[in-house]
Design a protein around this motif. Structure first.
Motif, PDB file in Angstrom:
ATOM      1  N   ILE A  65      91.472 -12.779  34.805  1.00  0.00           N
ATOM      2  CA  ILE A  65      90.512 -12.499  35.877  1.00  0.00           C
ATOM      3  C   ILE A  65      89.455 -11.511  35.387  1.00  0.00           C
ATOM      4  CG2 ILE A  65      90.247 -11.407  38.141  1.00  0.00           C
ATOM      5  CD1 ILE A  65      92.986 -12.575  38.879  1.00  0.00           C
ATOM      6  N   GLY A  66      89.892 -10.471  34.670  1.00  0.00           N
ATOM      7  CA  GLY A  66      88.944  -9.517  34.110  1.00  0.00           C
ATOM      8  C   GLY A  66      87.959 -10.178  33.170  1.00  0.00           C
ATOM      9  N   MET A  67      88.457 -11.102  32.349  1.00  0.00           N
ATOM     10  CA  MET A  67      87.567 -11.820  31.433  1.00  0.00           C
ATOM     11  C   MET A  67      86.568 -12.674  32.202  1.00  0.00           C
ATOM     12  SD  MET A  67      87.271 -11.858  28.072  1.00  0.00           S
ATOM     13  CE  MET A  67      88.854 -11.554  27.303  1.00  0.00           C
ATOM     14  N   GLY A  68      86.955 -13.143  33.389  1.00  0.00           N
ATOM     15  CA  GLY A  68      86.043 -13.921  34.224  1.00  0.00           C
ATOM     16  C   GLY A  68      84.860 -13.093  34.696  1.00  0.00           C
ATOM     17  N   PHE A  69      85.093 -11.819  35.029  1.00  0.00           N
ATOM     18  CA  PHE A  69      83.981 -10.936  35.397  1.00  0.00           C
ATOM     19  C   PHE A  69      83.002 -10.792  34.230  1.00  0.00           C
ATOM     20  CE2 PHE A  69      86.596  -9.649  38.964  1.00  0.00           C
ATOM     21  CZ  PHE A  69      85.666  -9.267  39.923  1.00  0.00           C
ATOM     22  N   THR A  70      83.530 -10.687  33.022  1.00  0.00           N
ATOM     23  CA  THR A  70      82.669 -10.584  31.844  1.00  0.00           C
ATOM     24  C   THR A  70      81.811 -11.836  31.684  1.00  0.00           C
ATOM     25  OG1 THR A  70      84.278  -9.159  30.738  1.00  0.00           O
ATOM     26  CG2 THR A  70      82.651 -10.256  29.346  1.00  0.00           C
ATOM     27  N   LEU A  71      82.420 -12.984  31.897  1.00  0.00           N
ATOM     28  CA  LEU A  71      81.670 -14.251  31.812  1.00  0.00           C
ATOM     29  C   LEU A  71      80.492 -14.254  32.796  1.00  0.00           C
ATOM     30  CD1 LEU A  71      83.191 -17.798  31.561  1.00  0.00           C
ATOM     31  CD2 LEU A  71      81.370 -17.338  33.181  1.00  0.00           C
ATOM     32  N   ILE A  72      80.758 -13.861  34.035  1.00  0.00           N
ATOM     33  CA  ILE A  72      79.688 -13.837  35.044  1.00  0.00           C
ATOM     34  C   ILE A  72      78.589 -12.875  34.633  1.00  0.00           C
ATOM     35  CG2 ILE A  72      79.160 -13.193  37.437  1.00  0.00           C
ATOM     36  CD1 ILE A  72      82.021 -14.108  38.154  1.00  0.00           C
ATOM     37  N   GLY A  73      78.966 -11.703  34.125  1.00  0.00           N
ATOM     38  CA  GLY A  73      77.971 -10.717  33.717  1.00  0.00           C
ATOM     39  C   GLY A  73      77.077 -11.197  32.591  1.00  0.00           C
ATOM     40  N   LEU A  74      77.646 -11.911  31.623  1.00  0.00           N
ATOM     41  CA  LEU A  74      76.845 -12.411  30.504  1.00  0.00           C
ATOM     42  C   LEU A  74      75.853 -13.474  30.960  1.00  0.00           C
ATOM     43  CD1 LEU A  74      79.563 -12.645  27.707  1.00  0.00           C
ATOM     44  CD2 LEU A  74      77.684 -11.002  27.865  1.00  0.00           C
ATOM     45  N   VAL A  75      76.287 -14.361  31.831  1.00  0.00           N
ATOM     46  CA  VAL A  75      75.378 -15.380  32.348  1.00  0.00           C
ATOM     47  C   VAL A  75      74.248 -14.724  33.130  1.00  0.00           C
ATOM     48  CG1 VAL A  75      75.173 -17.362  33.891  1.00  0.00           C
ATOM     49  CG2 VAL A  75      77.156 -17.158  32.382  1.00  0.00           C
ATOM     50  N   MET A  76      74.573 -13.726  33.954  1.00  0.00           N
ATOM     51  CA  MET A  76      73.543 -13.002  34.701  1.00  0.00           C
ATOM     52  C   MET A  76      72.573 -12.297  33.763  1.00  0.00           C
ATOM     53  SD  MET A  76      75.841 -11.337  37.771  1.00  0.00           S
ATOM     54  CE  MET A  76      74.491 -10.269  38.268  1.00  0.00           C
ATOM     55  N   LEU A  77      73.107 -11.699  32.690  1.00  0.00           N
ATOM     56  CA  LEU A  77      72.249 -10.993  31.731  1.00  0.00           C
ATOM     57  C   LEU A  77      71.260 -11.929  31.062  1.00  0.00           C
ATOM     58  CD1 LEU A  77      71.577  -8.373  30.243  1.00  0.00           C
ATOM     59  CD2 LEU A  77      73.413  -8.911  28.609  1.00  0.00           C
ATOM     60  N   SER A  78      71.695 -13.144  30.765  1.00  0.00           N
ATOM     61  CA  SER A  78      70.810 -14.107  30.106  1.00  0.00           C
ATOM     62  C   SER A  78      69.660 -14.534  31.009  1.00  0.00           C
ATOM     63  CB  SER A  78      71.597 -15.341  29.660  1.00  0.00           C
ATOM     64  OG  SER A  78      72.019 -16.113  30.780  1.00  0.00           O
ATOM     65  N   MET A  79      69.841 -14.380  32.338  1.00  0.00           N
ATOM     66  CA  MET A  79      68.822 -14.822  33.288  1.00  0.00           C
ATOM     67  C   MET A  79      68.091 -13.659  33.960  1.00  0.00           C
ATOM     68  SD  MET A  79      70.762 -18.034  35.158  1.00  0.00           S
ATOM     69  CE  MET A  79      72.004 -16.973  35.906  1.00  0.00           C
ATOM     70  N   SER A  80      68.362 -12.429  33.544  1.00  0.00           N
ATOM     71  CA  SER A  80      67.766 -11.262  34.194  1.00  0.00           C
ATOM     72  C   SER A  80      66.265 -11.177  33.916  1.00  0.00           C
ATOM     73  CB  SER A  80      68.446  -9.977  33.712  1.00  0.00           C
ATOM     74  OG  SER A  80      69.798  -9.938  34.115  1.00  0.00           O
ATOM     75  N   HIS A  81      65.492 -10.922  34.980  1.00  0.00           N
ATOM     76  CA  HIS A  81      64.037 -10.785  34.836  1.00  0.00           C
ATOM     77  C   HIS A  81      63.531  -9.502  35.478  1.00  0.00           C
ATOM     78  CE1 HIS A  81      63.669 -14.787  33.160  1.00  0.00           C
ATOM     79  NE2 HIS A  81      64.354 -15.287  34.180  1.00  0.00           N
ATOM     80  N   SER A  82      64.461  -8.590  35.802  1.00  0.00           N
ATOM     81  CA  SER A  82      64.061  -7.295  36.346  1.00  0.00           C
ATOM     82  C   SER A  82      65.036  -6.243  35.835  1.00  0.00           C
ATOM     83  CB  SER A  82      64.072  -7.314  37.871  1.00  0.00           C
ATOM     84  OG  SER A  82      65.398  -7.442  38.371  1.00  0.00           O
ATOM     85  N   TYR A  83      64.608  -4.979  35.878  1.00  0.00           N
ATOM     86  CA  TYR A  83      65.461  -3.888  35.412  1.00  0.00           C
ATOM     87  C   TYR A  83      66.716  -3.771  36.279  1.00  0.00           C
ATOM     88  CZ  TYR A  83      66.754   0.759  33.717  1.00  0.00           C
ATOM     89  OH  TYR A  83      67.428   1.824  33.164  1.00  0.00           O
ATOM     90  N   ALA A  84      66.567  -3.957  37.601  1.00  0.00           N
ATOM     91  CA  ALA A  84      67.719  -3.887  38.504  1.00  0.00           C
ATOM     92  C   ALA A  84      68.740  -4.968  38.173  1.00  0.00           C
ATOM     93  CB  ALA A  84      67.260  -4.023  39.948  1.00  0.00           C
ATOM     94  N   MET A  85      68.262  -6.168  37.822  1.00  0.00           N
ATOM     95  CA  MET A  85      69.163  -7.263  37.467  1.00  0.00           C
ATOM     96  C   MET A  85      69.894  -6.955  36.158  1.00  0.00           C
ATOM     97  SD  MET A  85      70.088 -10.164  38.789  1.00  0.00           S
ATOM     98  CE  MET A  85      70.766 -11.782  38.426  1.00  0.00           C
ATOM     99  N   LEU A  86      69.199  -6.295  35.232  1.00  0.00           N
ATOM    100  CA  LEU A  86      69.853  -5.884  33.999  1.00  0.00           C
ATOM    101  C   LEU A  86      71.015  -4.938  34.295  1.00  0.00           C
ATOM    102  CD1 LEU A  86      66.818  -5.158  31.609  1.00  0.00           C
ATOM    103  CD2 LEU A  86      68.369  -7.115  31.519  1.00  0.00           C
TER     104      LEU A  86
END
Length: 401
Positions: A91-112
């Motif tokens: 489950i912890g590794m799943g949070f990491t997966l979500i964070g990496l996908v979000m990071l690849s699509m971040s277009h604002s400092y808050a999203m980073l």
């Protein structure tokens, strides 16, 4: 130290055996976890350029990442000491997966900030339980088990920047999404480990166990504060190198971003190589011996580093990584022996504290660099290993052979 400050750790159960397959699996999963985490500082030069960030803003990203990777860890450890959760690892590794996908699509400092926080939460769930699994599978060789567990993380942290240089640099932050594949692999591996962990917890406990010998509470409290100070010296200095080493090399020696990433990989590989020695040496000669060597032994090299040319900077950074990296597994096992029966709590506190101190260090040092210079900050940080002199006041914890 007086004899009252000495303690002998419990003798391992003679029928207990080291479960090598589980140790290897948990080490590999730690490698995958820290590989993905290391992608974050590796792409700071890209983020700084694309988002026009200051060093202070870079430091805040690191702070958000490492605080979320630290605050929850003691809470997770306290809870799982009483209620083990074998499948919390995937489950912890799943949070990491979500964070990496979000990071690849971040277009604002808050999203980073939000995306790196998800990666931090995943790490916060992973470390206390993974450290517990390493101890359960150790067969009584606790230092060796912690070193194997830790070296996986160090190795992952070392190859992460190299993979980032190959996959991300020159292609854009969108390529970060490829690293989510490592998270998927980690979830599968940790699910298998979870089944072993569950079955181990269901086994009947032995009818008789060796009595636990405890130190007086005031000695335990003092020692925990000293271990915290040693972590401070180690991780504030490591924050200066891991978060800003590429910037230091680029600014001081005018190397390219790609070359700087390779030099960072060399340093982190030295950290991985040094980590494996700390546990077995501690099992053989005592944790205190390792702490003396790993903290104070790095001092001559940290003092000289800011005054060297490129070649000797790389050489001395390798030596610093080799020496300083042996401390952490010794600190964790020392703490576990100070407070028997609280493996999750101690692991959570020390792993959490290491992440928190690293994050605070990155933020503070980033602000100082904006005010002064990278070189001046490196010269100031060079004195941090002097805190290792506090090792003198730790009790002597000896294994009965």
């Amino acid at each position: 130290m007086p004899a009252a400050a000495d303690i002998a750790s419990s003798t391992p159960d003679p029928v207990q055996k080291t479960t090598v397959a589980v140790l290897v699996a948990i080490s590999i999963s730690h490698m995958l976890n820290d590989l993905m985490q290391s992608v974050i500082p590796s792409i700071y030069p890209i983020l700084k350029q694309d988002f026009a960030l200051s060093f202070a803003q870079i430091g805040l990203i690191q702070l958000a990442f490492q605080l979320t990777a630290s605050i929850l860890q003691p809470v997770v450890g306290i809870y799982t000491d009483k209620h083990p959760k074998p499948f919390s690892l995937p489950i912890g590794m799943g949070f990491t997966l979500i964070g990496l996908v979000m990071l690849s699509m971040s277009h604002s400092y808050a999203m980073l900030l939000l995306s790196v926080s998800f990666v931090g939460i995943g790490s916060s769930i992973f470390h206390p339980e993974a450290s517990r699994v390493a101890r359960l599978a150790s067969g009584g060789r606790h230092g060796l088990a912690q070193s194997l567990f830790q070296v996986g993380g160090n190795f992952g942290g070392a190859i992460g920047p190299l993979l980032a240089a190959l996959i991300i640099l020159g292609r854009g932050q969108e390529q970060v999404a490829w690293f989510a594949l490592f998270a998927l692999a980690g979830m599968l591996l940790l699910t298998r480990v979870g089944f072993w962990y569950r079955d181990h917890e269901r086994k009947p406990k032995p009818a008789s166990v060796a009595p636990i010998v405890r130190l007086p509470q005031h000695i335990v409290t003092r020692s925990m504060f000293i271990l915290g100070a040693l972590l401070f010296s180690k991780f504030f200095y490591m924050a200066a190198l891991t978060s800003y080493y590429t910037f230091y090399l680029i600014e001081t020696f005018n190397v390219s971003i790609q070359d700087a990433q390779i030099y960072l990989f060399v340093f982190l590989a030295a950290v991985a190589a040094g980590t494996i020695a700390g546990g077995p040496i501690g099992d053989r000669f005592g944790r205190k011996f390792v702490l003396w060597f790993s903290i104070i032994g790095a001092l001559p090299f940290t003092l000289a580093l800011p005054y060297l040319d490129l070649f000797w900077t790389v050489v001395f950074s390798i030596l610093i990584g080799l020496i300083l990296s042996s401390a952490f597994s010794a600190i964790v096992v020392f703490g576990q022996e100070l407070v028997p029966g609280k493996v999750g709590l101690i692991s959570g506190v020390f792993f959490g504290l290491s992440f928190g101190l690293g994050g605070i260090g990155a933020a503070v040092l980033g602000v100082l660099m904006d005010w002064t210079s990278i070189t001046l900050v490196y010269r100031l940080c060079a004195f941090l290993p002097l805190i290792g002199l506090l090792t003198f006041f730790l009790p002597n914890i000896r294994d009965r052979r």
